[in-house]
Design a protein around this motif. Structure first.
Motif, short mmCIF file in Angstrom:
data_model
loop_
_atom_site.label_atom_id
_atom_site.label_comp_id
_atom_site.label_asym_id
_atom_site.label_seq_id
_atom_site.Cartn_x
_atom_site.Cartn_y
_atom_site.Cartn_z
N SER A 1 90.07 64.13 37.41
CA SER A 1 90.23 62.69 37.58
C SER A 1 90.12 61.96 36.25
O SER A 1 90.86 61.01 36.00
CB SER A 1 89.21 62.15 38.57
N GLY A 2 89.23 62.40 35.39
CA GLY A 2 89.09 61.77 34.08
C GLY A 2 90.30 62.01 33.20
O GLY A 2 90.75 61.12 32.48
N VAL A 3 90.84 63.22 33.27
CA VAL A 3 92.04 63.54 32.49
C VAL A 3 93.22 62.70 32.97
O VAL A 3 93.96 62.13 32.17
CB VAL A 3 92.37 65.05 32.55
N ILE A 4 93.39 62.59 34.28
CA ILE A 4 94.48 61.77 34.81
C ILE A 4 94.28 60.31 34.41
O ILE A 4 95.23 59.64 33.98
CB ILE A 4 94.60 61.93 36.34
N LEU A 5 93.07 59.80 34.52
CA LEU A 5 92.79 58.43 34.10
C LEU A 5 93.12 58.24 32.62
O LEU A 5 93.72 57.24 32.24
CB LEU A 5 91.32 58.08 34.38
N SER A 6 92.76 59.20 31.80
CA SER A 6 93.06 59.08 30.37
C SER A 6 94.57 59.06 30.12
O SER A 6 95.04 58.37 29.21
CB SER A 6 92.40 60.21 29.57
N ALA B 1 101.03 59.91 33.56
CA ALA B 1 100.10 60.70 34.38
C ALA B 1 100.84 61.76 35.19
O ALA B 1 100.40 62.91 35.26
CB ALA B 1 99.31 59.77 35.31
N TYR B 2 101.96 61.39 35.77
CA TYR B 2 102.74 62.38 36.54
C TYR B 2 103.19 63.53 35.65
O TYR B 2 103.15 64.69 36.06
CB TYR B 2 103.96 61.72 37.20
N LYS B 3 103.64 63.22 34.45
CA LYS B 3 104.11 64.27 33.53
C LYS B 3 102.97 65.18 33.07
O LYS B 3 103.20 66.34 32.73
CB LYS B 3 104.78 63.63 32.31
#
Length: 192
Positions: free
Chosen positions: A84-89, A121-123
């Motif tokens: 979740s943190g990686v996606i948020l970043s 984020a999708y990529k």
């Protein structure tokens, strides 16, 4: 008084307030965490990631949203915790790309930044799954773009986009079987 633009200092204040709200609600978000694994740390991970973004922003003295968003992207990446943190970043990274050379932004810029955050984020995810934070950010971007095309004020665009995000979040439990089985909405989407 209607806000017609967001500059760097306003953006920093928005993220500081968001970080405080997320920190105060991290246990709730943690309790929703069932996908991809029920490890109960999504709220904590997102909160730590957002805190790192805010700390990095505190080092920026220039008031441009381009500079401030670059700091948020860097801080969130350096402090990213968990999926979740990686996606948020990555969302912050996409937003920063969109704001790169801007001093301040309007409702159209806001909408385009959400779109860039969603695309980035999708990529970044090898196998994107619908019913997650990705669905929420994508639908927020679509709503904001629709509003910007109607020349809706920045205040109203943000408010209506937020209200729409809550509707999309509620639908996540019907999109992703693991959420439906547990009877919860997506933790990452709730954190976002």
């Amino acid at each position: 008084m209607k806000v017609t633009y967001i500059d760097g200092n306003m953006y920093r204040q928005m993220l500081k307030r968001s970080a405080k709200i997320l920190k105060n609600n991290r246990e709730l978000v943690d309790s929703l965490n069932v996908f991809p694994v029920p490890d109960g740390d999504t709220g904590t991970n997102m909160s730590l990631t957002l805190d790192s973004a805010v700390k990095e922003m505190e080092r920026e003295k220039e008031n441009s949203i381009g500079k401030m968003s670059a700091k948020a992207a860097r801080g969130s990446l350096m402090g990213a915790r968990g999926n979740s943190g990686v996606i948020l970043s990555q969302i912050f990274r996409g937003i920063a790309k969109s704001f790169e050379y801007k001093d301040k932004i309007n409702s159209r810029d806001f909408a385009l930044a959400l779109q860039s955050g969603s695309d980035t984020a999708y990529k970044a995810v090898m196998k994107p799954v619908e019913g997650t934070i990705l669905t929420v950010i994508r639908e927020c971007a679509n709503k904001a773009l629709d509003l910007a095309n109607k020349n809706i004020s920045l205040d109203d665009t943000i408010e209506e986009t937020f209200n729409h995000s809550m509707k999309v979040l509620a639908k996540t439990q019907y999109i992703l079987p693991a959420l439906k089985e547990a009877g919860v909405v997506d933790a990452g989407g709730k954190g976002f």
